[in-house]
Design a protein around this motif. Structure first.
Motif, short mmCIF file in Angstrom:
data_model
loop_
_atom_site.label_atom_id
_atom_site.label_comp_id
_atom_site.label_asym_id
_atom_site.label_seq_id
_atom_site.Cartn_x
_atom_site.Cartn_y
_atom_site.Cartn_z
N LYS A 161 103.26 -0.78 2.46
CA LYS A 161 104.28 -1.72 2.92
C LYS A 161 104.00 -2.12 4.38
N LYS B 183 101.10 -4.46 4.72
CA LYS B 183 101.44 -5.85 4.39
C LYS B 183 102.21 -6.51 5.52
N GLU B 184 103.07 -5.73 6.19
CA GLU B 184 103.82 -6.27 7.34
C GLU B 184 102.86 -6.66 8.47
#
Ligand code: DP6
Length: 326
Positions: free
Chosen positions: A300, A303-304
């Motif tokens: 996550k 991806k940020e």
């Protein structure tokens, strides 16, 4: 007609090889530890030819990026082939064709992947022509590859490679399939090559104690990665590349690879880390680009960061799954 096609990955050092023993065939002044970048690869095709000399040409394949190798670069590559031929006692001549699967205009070093790929291609070819008992031994091949370009000796092992003195070896660490981002802030060719940097850093007053600092960090980082102490690992990796860049900046003559954009990326990384108390390992090579490595379970976060940096900069980003290699 004998022909082989081989590819090898690049790698990113977390403890850096910087400084070598002159005239030793790239023996390093300190041990280094790297993570293998499976997605960034060089392909080498070796073909036996009738001509009187070895030749280099770009490998032309639709899915690969054409390399534009300087005359000096070609000579260095062919010299490595000549050394390998000597070692196997092979006298035939070859056409060497090579290409990367990543853009050559992104300022990413390809010497690690290209010299590793040439070493592996030659080993495969020469074992057919004149088999040697040590000819497939990874330790020996790593040692031979090192003589072409130091960092390439680590590219023979995945995902972690520890290079001490003559050759690299695999290192067993719990972190695998990491996600990788490279923020490409500077795509042009480096003014100071890493081979020159190895010489220049020895003139820095900070080179005194460098070997001890690197060895201490290597021990601490190995322990932090073993016990997955991510905060500790991040700090050591950060201190290490800053240490190397300070060597550059305090050499005679002084030089620097850091650009305003690199500094901006590093600042953003620091801010994001402070906000979340979490983030990637951040490192830089002898260049302006910034590399980030995320644990597999940080998808996550990866991806940020990919979105955040991708908005402002050119980036290369790879999710940590092994690519198909053909
Ligand atoms: C900063 O392997 O490119 O990337 O042995 O002269 O070919 P030569 O140098 P090279 O040096 C790489 C230096 C580095 C750090 C590292 O990869 O460990």
């Amino acid at each position: 007609m004998n022909q082989v096609l081989v590819s090898a990955p690049s790698n990113i050092a977390l403890i850096k090889y910087m400084g070598k023993i002159e005239g030793s065939g790239n023996k390093p002044t300190n041990a280094s530890l790297s993570y293998t970048l499976e997605n960034l690869r060089t392909f080498v095709r070796l073909t036996e030819i009738d001509g009187g000399a070895d030749l280099w040409k770009p490998l032309v394949r639709e899915d690969l990026e054409k390399i534009d190798l300087s005359e000096k670069g070609q000579q260095r590559f062919l010299k490595h082939l000549a050394n390998l031929k000597d070692k196997w006692g092979v006298t035939k001549n070859f056409l060497v064709e090579s290409a990367n699967n990543f853009p050559s205009d992104c300022g990413l070093a390809s010497s690690a992947s290209s010299f590793a790929a040439l070493t592996l291609a030659a080993a495969e070819m020469f074992q057919k022509l004149n088999p040697q008992p040590w000819g497939t031994d990874k330790k020996t091949l790593s040692e031979l590859s090192r003589q072409g370009s130091g960092s390439s000796c680590r590219s023979l092992f995945t995902p972690w490679a520890l290079w001490q003195q003559e050759y690299a070896q695999p290192m067993n660490l719990p972190l695998t399939n990491m996600h990788h981002i490279c923020v490409v802030v500077e795509a042009s060719k480096k003014e100071v090559s890493s081979s020159e940097a190895h010489k220049l850093v020895t003139t820095s007053p900070r080179f005194t104690g460098r070997v001890e600092r690197a060895e201490l960090r290597l021990a601490d980082l190995s322990q932090a990665l073993q016990s997955t102490d991510w905060h500790m690992a991040r700090q050591i990796v950060w201190d290490e590349f800053i240490d190397m860049h300070r060597l550059f900046e305090t050499s005679t003559p002084a030089f620097s690879y850091m650009t305003e954009a690199s500094k901006q990326v590093l600042e953003e990384c620091q801010k994001l880390w402070n906000r979340w108390q979490d983030g990637p390992l951040v490192t830089m090579d002898a260049g302006a680009n910034v590399h980030m490595l995320f644990r597999h379970d940080q998808l996550k976060r990866f991806k940020e960061y990919r979105e955040f940096f991708g908005e402002k900069f050119k980036i290369l980003a790879f999710e940590g799954v092994k690519p198909d290699v053909h």
